[in-house]
Every structure is written in structure tokens, then in C-alpha cells.
Design a protein around this motif. Structure first.
Motif, PDB file in Angstrom:
ATOM      1  N   ARG A 187       8.673   1.629   3.841  1.00 32.28           N
ATOM      2  CA  ARG A 187       9.590   2.429   3.034  1.00 32.28           C
ATOM      3  C   ARG A 187       9.179   3.879   3.076  1.00 32.28           C
ATOM      4  O   ARG A 187       8.000   4.198   3.219  1.00 32.28           O
ATOM      5  CB  ARG A 187       9.604   1.914   1.591  1.00 32.28           C
ATOM      6  CG  ARG A 187       8.315   2.102   0.825  1.00 32.28           C
ATOM      7  CD  ARG A 187       8.435   1.468  -0.567  1.00 32.28           C
ATOM      8  NE  ARG A 187       9.494   2.049  -1.367  1.00 32.28           N
ATOM      9  CZ  ARG A 187       9.324   3.031  -2.241  1.00 32.28           C
ATOM     10  NH1 ARG A 187       8.118   3.559  -2.402  1.00 32.28           N
ATOM     11  NH2 ARG A 187      10.336   3.478  -2.951  1.00 32.28           N
ATOM     12  N   ARG A 188      10.151   4.755   2.926  1.00 28.03           N
ATOM     13  CA  ARG A 188       9.876   6.186   3.043  1.00 28.03           C
ATOM     14  C   ARG A 188       9.333   6.797   1.755  1.00 28.03           C
ATOM     15  O   ARG A 188       8.762   7.861   1.778  1.00 28.03           O
ATOM     16  CB  ARG A 188      11.150   6.914   3.475  1.00 28.03           C
ATOM     17  CG  ARG A 188      11.532   6.626   4.924  1.00 28.03           C
ATOM     18  CD  ARG A 188      12.751   7.457   5.326  1.00 28.03           C
ATOM     19  NE  ARG A 188      13.945   7.004   4.648  1.00 28.03           N
ATOM     20  CZ  ARG A 188      14.818   6.161   5.183  1.00 28.03           C
ATOM     21  NH1 ARG A 188      14.608   5.672   6.384  1.00 28.03           N
ATOM     22  NH2 ARG A 188      15.900   5.800   4.519  1.00 28.03           N
TER      23      ARG A 188
ATOM     24  N   VAL B   9      13.608  -1.840  -1.982  1.00 25.61           N
ATOM     25  CA  VAL B   9      13.200  -0.445  -1.798  1.00 25.61           C
ATOM     26  C   VAL B   9      12.656  -0.194  -0.404  1.00 25.61           C
ATOM     27  O   VAL B   9      12.286   0.929  -0.088  1.00 25.61           O
ATOM     28  CB  VAL B   9      12.164  -0.015  -2.850  1.00 25.61           C
ATOM     29  CG1 VAL B   9      12.722  -0.222  -4.256  1.00 25.61           C
ATOM     30  CG2 VAL B   9      10.834  -0.740  -2.678  1.00 25.61           C
ATOM     31  N   TYR B  10      12.605  -1.219   0.414  1.00 28.06           N
ATOM     32  CA  TYR B  10      12.097  -1.052   1.772  1.00 28.06           C
ATOM     33  C   TYR B  10      13.248  -0.806   2.744  1.00 28.06           C
ATOM     34  O   TYR B  10      14.323  -1.376   2.619  1.00 28.06           O
ATOM     35  CB  TYR B  10      11.273  -2.271   2.183  1.00 28.06           C
ATOM     36  CG  TYR B  10       9.913  -2.253   1.533  1.00 28.06           C
ATOM     37  CD1 TYR B  10       9.736  -2.752   0.255  1.00 28.06           C
ATOM     38  CD2 TYR B  10       8.829  -1.693   2.182  1.00 28.06           C
ATOM     39  CE1 TYR B  10       8.498  -2.706  -0.365  1.00 28.06           C
ATOM     40  CE2 TYR B  10       7.579  -1.649   1.581  1.00 28.06           C
ATOM     41  CZ  TYR B  10       7.421  -2.152   0.303  1.00 28.06           C
ATOM     42  OH  TYR B  10       6.194  -2.101  -0.305  1.00 28.06           O
ATOM     43  N   ASP B  11      12.948   0.061   3.717  1.00 25.24           N
ATOM     44  CA  ASP B  11      13.976   0.510   4.651  1.00 25.24           C
ATOM     45  C   ASP B  11      13.942  -0.236   5.977  1.00 25.24           C
ATOM     46  O   ASP B  11      14.964  -0.338   6.660  1.00 25.24           O
ATOM     47  CB  ASP B  11      13.796   2.001   4.918  1.00 25.24           C
ATOM     48  CG  ASP B  11      13.823   2.812   3.635  1.00 25.24           C
ATOM     49  OD1 ASP B  11      12.793   3.409   3.267  1.00 25.24           O
ATOM     50  OD2 ASP B  11      14.884   2.824   2.980  1.00 25.24           O
ATOM     51  N   TYR B  12      12.773  -0.711   6.358  1.00 25.05           N
ATOM     52  CA  TYR B  12      12.620  -1.345   7.670  1.00 25.05           C
ATOM     53  C   TYR B  12      11.813  -2.623   7.520  1.00 25.05           C
ATOM     54  O   TYR B  12      10.872  -2.696   6.720  1.00 25.05           O
ATOM     55  CB  TYR B  12      11.902  -0.392   8.641  1.00 25.05           C
ATOM     56  CG  TYR B  12      12.550   0.961   8.746  1.00 25.05           C
ATOM     57  CD1 TYR B  12      12.018   2.072   8.102  1.00 25.05           C
ATOM     58  CD2 TYR B  12      13.728   1.126   9.468  1.00 25.05           C
ATOM     59  CE1 TYR B  12      12.623   3.307   8.177  1.00 25.05           C
ATOM     60  CE2 TYR B  12      14.346   2.363   9.553  1.00 25.05           C
ATOM     61  CZ  TYR B  12      13.794   3.442   8.909  1.00 25.05           C
ATOM     62  OH  TYR B  12      14.408   4.663   8.986  1.00 25.05           O
ATOM     63  N   TRP B  13      12.188  -3.605   8.341  1.00 25.58           N
ATOM     64  CA  TRP B  13      11.557  -4.930   8.269  1.00 25.58           C
ATOM     65  C   TRP B  13      11.220  -5.434   9.668  1.00 25.58           C
ATOM     66  O   TRP B  13      11.946  -5.160  10.633  1.00 25.58           O
ATOM     67  CB  TRP B  13      12.508  -5.929   7.611  1.00 25.58           C
ATOM     68  CG  TRP B  13      12.748  -5.652   6.166  1.00 25.58           C
ATOM     69  CD1 TRP B  13      13.637  -4.764   5.635  1.00 25.58           C
ATOM     70  CD2 TRP B  13      12.070  -6.243   5.061  1.00 25.58           C
ATOM     71  NE1 TRP B  13      13.557  -4.771   4.262  1.00 25.58           N
ATOM     72  CE2 TRP B  13      12.603  -5.683   3.876  1.00 25.58           C
ATOM     73  CE3 TRP B  13      11.072  -7.209   4.939  1.00 25.58           C
ATOM     74  CZ2 TRP B  13      12.171  -6.047   2.599  1.00 25.58           C
ATOM     75  CZ3 TRP B  13      10.644  -7.581   3.671  1.00 25.58           C
ATOM     76  CH2 TRP B  13      11.184  -7.000   2.524  1.00 25.58           C
TER      77      TRP B  13
ATOM     78  N   THR C 137       0.869  -1.174   0.000  1.00 29.10           N
ATOM     79  CA  THR C 137       0.000   0.000   0.000  1.00 29.10           C
ATOM     80  C   THR C 137       0.904   1.221   0.000  1.00 29.10           C
ATOM     81  O   THR C 137       1.950   1.238   0.640  1.00 29.10           O
ATOM     82  CB  THR C 137      -0.951  -0.008   1.211  1.00 29.10           C
ATOM     83  OG1 THR C 137      -1.766   1.164   1.189  1.00 29.10           O
ATOM     84  CG2 THR C 137      -0.193  -0.060   2.525  1.00 29.10           C
ATOM     85  N   SER C 138       0.497   2.235  -0.739  1.00 24.07           N
ATOM     86  CA  SER C 138       1.326   3.423  -0.878  1.00 24.07           C
ATOM     87  C   SER C 138       1.328   4.240   0.403  1.00 24.07           C
ATOM     88  O   SER C 138       0.487   4.063   1.283  1.00 24.07           O
ATOM     89  CB  SER C 138       0.825   4.267  -2.049  1.00 24.07           C
ATOM     90  OG  SER C 138      -0.517   4.678  -1.822  1.00 24.07           O
ATOM     91  N   ARG C 139       2.259   5.164   0.473  1.00 25.01           N
ATOM     92  CA  ARG C 139       2.423   5.979   1.674  1.00 25.01           C
ATOM     93  C   ARG C 139       1.136   6.719   2.019  1.00 25.01           C
ATOM     94  O   ARG C 139       0.781   6.819   3.179  1.00 25.01           O
ATOM     95  CB  ARG C 139       3.574   6.955   1.464  1.00 25.01           C
ATOM     96  CG  ARG C 139       3.814   7.887   2.615  1.00 25.01           C
ATOM     97  CD  ARG C 139       5.149   8.583   2.459  1.00 25.01           C
ATOM     98  NE  ARG C 139       5.313   9.658   3.413  1.00 25.01           N
ATOM     99  CZ  ARG C 139       6.453  10.295   3.639  1.00 25.01           C
ATOM    100  NH1 ARG C 139       7.539   9.954   2.980  1.00 25.01           N
ATOM    101  NH2 ARG C 139       6.520  11.271   4.500  1.00 25.01           N
TER     102      ARG C 139
END
Length: 124
Positions: free
Chosen positions: A99-100, A110-114, A51-53
Motif C-alpha cells: 500500500r502507498r 487499504v492495500y493497492d497491490y496483491w 510493516t509500515s512504509r
């Protein structure tokens, strides 16, 4: 930085349903695009849903389209993955990611946190 904790996994029979939760802390989910990925034993991690930001767009892997739904509860700072009509091939560890960027994130890179993952097992 945001921390993500998944829950809701378990053992279910084929045709059943589960709802996975991804609770965020140290940040608000409205500030991130969110995604779900999964990894089965011996397999590569694969994209499931995103889902988008802004929450206005969603996207699903073909293998789950029509069965899974990604959603947010901003008040609870939580993202969900509702999984219906589960199949044995859905068995995997499911991961939540943030992701930001504003665009939908379809690749894990492309994801920053998991999160740490939650096991889903679907039996015949």
C-alpha cells in the motif's frame, strides 16, 4: 505499478517453520507499506502481519504474535514472513500486499497491490 510474487510455501509438520518471500518488481518495497494476509478454504481473508512504509512499525494478528515475524530486505526488494511453531490452523493461501500509505495497514481494503498467493499446509 509494483508487481508482487510470493514464494516459499509448502507442506510442513506442526511445530515446523517456513519462510515466505514476497519479491517486488516495478517498484521498491521502501515506497510501500507491506502486509501479509491469508485465506483458508471457506474462510474470509484475514490479516496476518504488516510493516509500515518506513519499516519502523510492525503489527501482528493475535493468532500469530510471537510465532511469525515480518521483515524487509531492501537490497533484495523483498519482504519476508518467517513462520515458526506452525499449527494446522495456519493452513491457508498466504498473500503479500503493498500500500502507498504511510500508516500500518490492517485491513485488506487499504492495500493497492496483491500477489498471487502461496499455499501453506501444516499437517498434524
Amino acid at each position: 505499478q509494483v508487481q508482487l510474487v510470493e514464494s516459499g510455501g509448502g507442506l510442513v509438520q506442526a511445530g515446523g517453520s517456513l519462510r515466505l518471500s514476497c519479491a517486488a518488481s516495478g517498484g521498491t518495497v521502501t515506497d510501500y507499506g507491506m502486509g501479509w494476509f491469508r485465506q483458508a478454504p471457506g474462510e474470509e481473508r484475514e490479516f496476518v502481519a504488516a510493516t509500515s512504509r518506513g519499516g519502523g512499525s510492525t503489527y501482528y494478528a493475535d493468532s500469530v504474535k510471537g510465532r511469525f515475524t515480518i521483515s524487509r530486505d531492501n537490497a533484495k526488494n523483498t519482504v519476508y514472513l518467517q513462520m515458526n511453531s506452525l499449527k494446522p490452523e495456519d493452513t491457508a493461501v498466504y498473500y503479500c500486499a503493498a500500500r502507498r500509505g504511510y500508516e500500518l495497514g490492517l485491513g485488506g481494503s487499504v492495500y493497492d497491490y496483491w500477489g498471487q498467493g502461496t499455499q501453506v499446509t501444516v499437517r498434524f
